[in-house]
Motif scaffolding. Structure first.
Motif, mmCIF file in Angstrom:
data_model
loop_
_atom_site.group_PDB
_atom_site.id
_atom_site.type_symbol
_atom_site.label_atom_id
_atom_site.label_comp_id
_atom_site.label_asym_id
_atom_site.label_seq_id
_atom_site.Cartn_x
_atom_site.Cartn_y
_atom_site.Cartn_z
ATOM 1 N N MET A 63 0.849 -1.083 -0.003
ATOM 2 C CA MET A 63 0.064 0.065 -0.086
ATOM 3 C C MET A 63 0.832 1.245 0.053
ATOM 4 O O MET A 63 0.407 2.154 -0.475
ATOM 5 C CB MET A 63 -0.860 -0.187 1.228
ATOM 6 N N CYS A 64 2.063 1.122 0.656
ATOM 7 C CA CYS A 64 2.857 2.191 0.672
ATOM 8 C C CYS A 64 3.512 2.770 -0.726
ATOM 9 O O CYS A 64 3.803 4.091 -1.024
ATOM 10 C CB CYS A 64 4.163 2.051 1.206
ATOM 11 N N CYS A 65 3.121 1.929 -2.007
ATOM 12 C CA CYS A 65 3.519 2.154 -3.060
ATOM 13 C C CYS A 65 2.225 2.684 -4.054
ATOM 14 O O CYS A 65 2.403 2.994 -5.128
ATOM 15 C CB CYS A 65 3.896 1.208 -4.030
ATOM 16 N N LYS A 66 1.110 2.993 -3.389
ATOM 17 C CA LYS A 66 -0.067 3.390 -4.058
ATOM 18 C C LYS A 66 -0.426 4.754 -3.540
ATOM 19 O O LYS A 66 -0.089 5.171 -2.501
ATOM 20 C CB LYS A 66 -1.277 2.490 -3.495
ATOM 21 N N ASN A 67 -1.049 5.425 -4.449
ATOM 22 C CA ASN A 67 -1.836 6.686 -4.162
ATOM 23 C C ASN A 67 -0.649 7.778 -3.608
ATOM 24 O O ASN A 67 -0.807 8.268 -2.514
ATOM 25 C CB ASN A 67 -3.014 6.586 -3.477
ATOM 26 N N ILE A 68 0.416 7.940 -4.389
ATOM 27 C CA ILE A 68 1.851 8.665 -3.839
ATOM 28 C C ILE A 68 1.986 9.636 -4.765
ATOM 29 O O ILE A 68 1.432 9.758 -5.933
ATOM 30 C CB ILE A 68 3.066 7.806 -3.658
ATOM 31 N N HIS A 69 2.694 10.722 -4.173
ATOM 32 C CA HIS A 69 3.313 11.903 -4.967
ATOM 33 C C HIS A 69 4.609 11.264 -5.267
ATOM 34 O O HIS A 69 5.623 11.216 -4.349
ATOM 35 C CB HIS A 69 3.249 13.133 -4.221
ATOM 36 N N ILE A 70 5.075 11.241 -6.549
ATOM 37 C CA ILE A 70 6.338 10.472 -6.887
ATOM 38 C C ILE A 70 7.591 11.333 -6.186
ATOM 39 O O ILE A 70 8.486 10.692 -5.947
ATOM 40 C CB ILE A 70 6.740 10.237 -8.235
ATOM 41 N N ASN A 71 7.573 12.465 -6.083
ATOM 42 C CA ASN A 71 8.508 13.454 -5.705
ATOM 43 C C ASN A 71 8.820 13.447 -4.106
ATOM 44 O O ASN A 71 9.771 13.869 -3.690
ATOM 45 C CB ASN A 71 8.349 14.920 -6.158
ATOM 46 N N GLU A 72 7.748 12.655 -3.417
ATOM 47 C CA GLU A 72 8.085 12.555 -1.868
ATOM 48 C C GLU A 72 8.658 11.264 -1.860
ATOM 49 O O GLU A 72 9.306 10.699 -0.758
ATOM 50 C CB GLU A 72 6.896 12.453 -1.324
ATOM 51 N N ILE A 73 8.663 10.520 -2.980
ATOM 52 C CA ILE A 73 9.564 8.969 -2.713
ATOM 53 C C ILE A 73 10.806 8.861 -3.241
ATOM 54 O O ILE A 73 11.839 8.406 -2.825
ATOM 55 C CB ILE A 73 8.482 7.926 -3.657
ATOM 56 N N ILE A 74 11.016 9.786 -4.602
ATOM 57 C CA ILE A 74 12.341 9.529 -5.272
ATOM 58 C C ILE A 74 12.877 11.069 -5.359
ATOM 59 O O ILE A 74 12.059 11.805 -6.154
ATOM 60 C CB ILE A 74 12.300 8.532 -6.220
ATOM 61 N N ASN A 75 13.849 11.432 -5.104
ATOM 62 C CA ASN A 75 14.542 12.761 -5.317
ATOM 63 C C ASN A 75 15.814 12.855 -6.056
ATOM 64 O O ASN A 75 16.183 11.592 -6.525
ATOM 65 C CB ASN A 75 14.551 13.477 -4.046
ATOM 66 N N LEU A 95 6.805 0.607 -10.360
ATOM 67 C CA LEU A 95 6.100 -0.818 -10.424
ATOM 68 C C LEU A 95 6.099 -1.330 -11.621
ATOM 69 O O LEU A 95 5.655 -0.604 -12.650
ATOM 70 C CB LEU A 95 4.899 -0.677 -9.495
ATOM 71 N N GLN A 96 6.691 -2.588 -12.071
ATOM 72 C CA GLN A 96 6.604 -3.273 -13.001
ATOM 73 C C GLN A 96 4.989 -3.471 -13.230
ATOM 74 O O GLN A 96 4.403 -3.971 -12.448
ATOM 75 C CB GLN A 96 7.445 -4.358 -12.947
ATOM 76 N N ASN A 97 4.665 -3.304 -14.477
ATOM 77 C CA ASN A 97 3.416 -3.774 -14.943
ATOM 78 C C ASN A 97 2.169 -2.871 -13.889
ATOM 79 O O ASN A 97 1.398 -3.347 -13.623
ATOM 80 C CB ASN A 97 2.937 -5.027 -15.019
#
Length: 162
Positions: free
Chosen positions: A57-69, A104-106
């Motif tokens: 679930m931590c990979c769902k409904n995210i703002h990508i810039n909060e995950i990878i900089n 995430l692949q696929n």
């Protein structure tokens, strides 16, 4: 958008560091990978619990810039430059609003990044009390901090506007 721009800036910084500077950059990144390996080993039960209970679930409904900089991208591309060609098309799919993680692949997983070369946020975030692995988490954070200081000192212009 921002992710694609950060990928390009990370690559530009890496490409600009030759000789001893490039070697030092890769040494720092290998230190992060070693710290991630230790964390992965000690946190194995935490990761298993996350996948069993939360199912990513931590990979769902995210703002990508909060995950990878950009710092994460410098780390990843320093150790795995061959990923650059895969990252750009993925970055072009970036949405303005929250979405599933682009890496995430696929669109469902697993993550395209190897287990021991992941963005800092992905490796240190747990949905339960992480006190038993606090030292390993702190080690990963400290190594990323070292990478930040090194790149900002050696190439401050790359960080302009970041």
């Amino acid at each position: 958008m921002e992710l694609e721009r950060n990928i390009e800036k990370a690559r530009k910084l890496i490409d600009s560091m030759a000789g001893a500077q490039g070697s030092r950059l890769r040494d720092i990144c290998r230190g992060i990978r070693t710290a991630q390996d230790r964390l992965n080993h000690k946190a194995a039960p935490f990761f298993e619990n996350c996948m069993r209970r939360c199912k990513g679930m931590c990979c769902k409904n995210i703002h990508i810039n909060e995950i990878i900089n950009m710092l994460d991208l410098i780390y990843i591309l320093s150790l795995m430059p061959q990923l650059y060609g895969s990252l750009i098309p993925i970055a072009r799919k970036e949405q303005i609003f929250s979405a599933d993680c682009l890496f995430l692949q696929n669109a469902s997983g697993p993550c395209i990044f190897p287990h021991n070369v992941k963005p800092e946020r992905c490796i240190i975030t747990f949905c339960e009390d992480a006190a038993p692995i606090r030292n390993e988490i702190q080690s990963v954070r400290a190594k990323f901090s070292q990478l930040s200081r090194y790149t900002k000192f050696k190439r401050p212009w790359i960080w302009a506007g970041f």
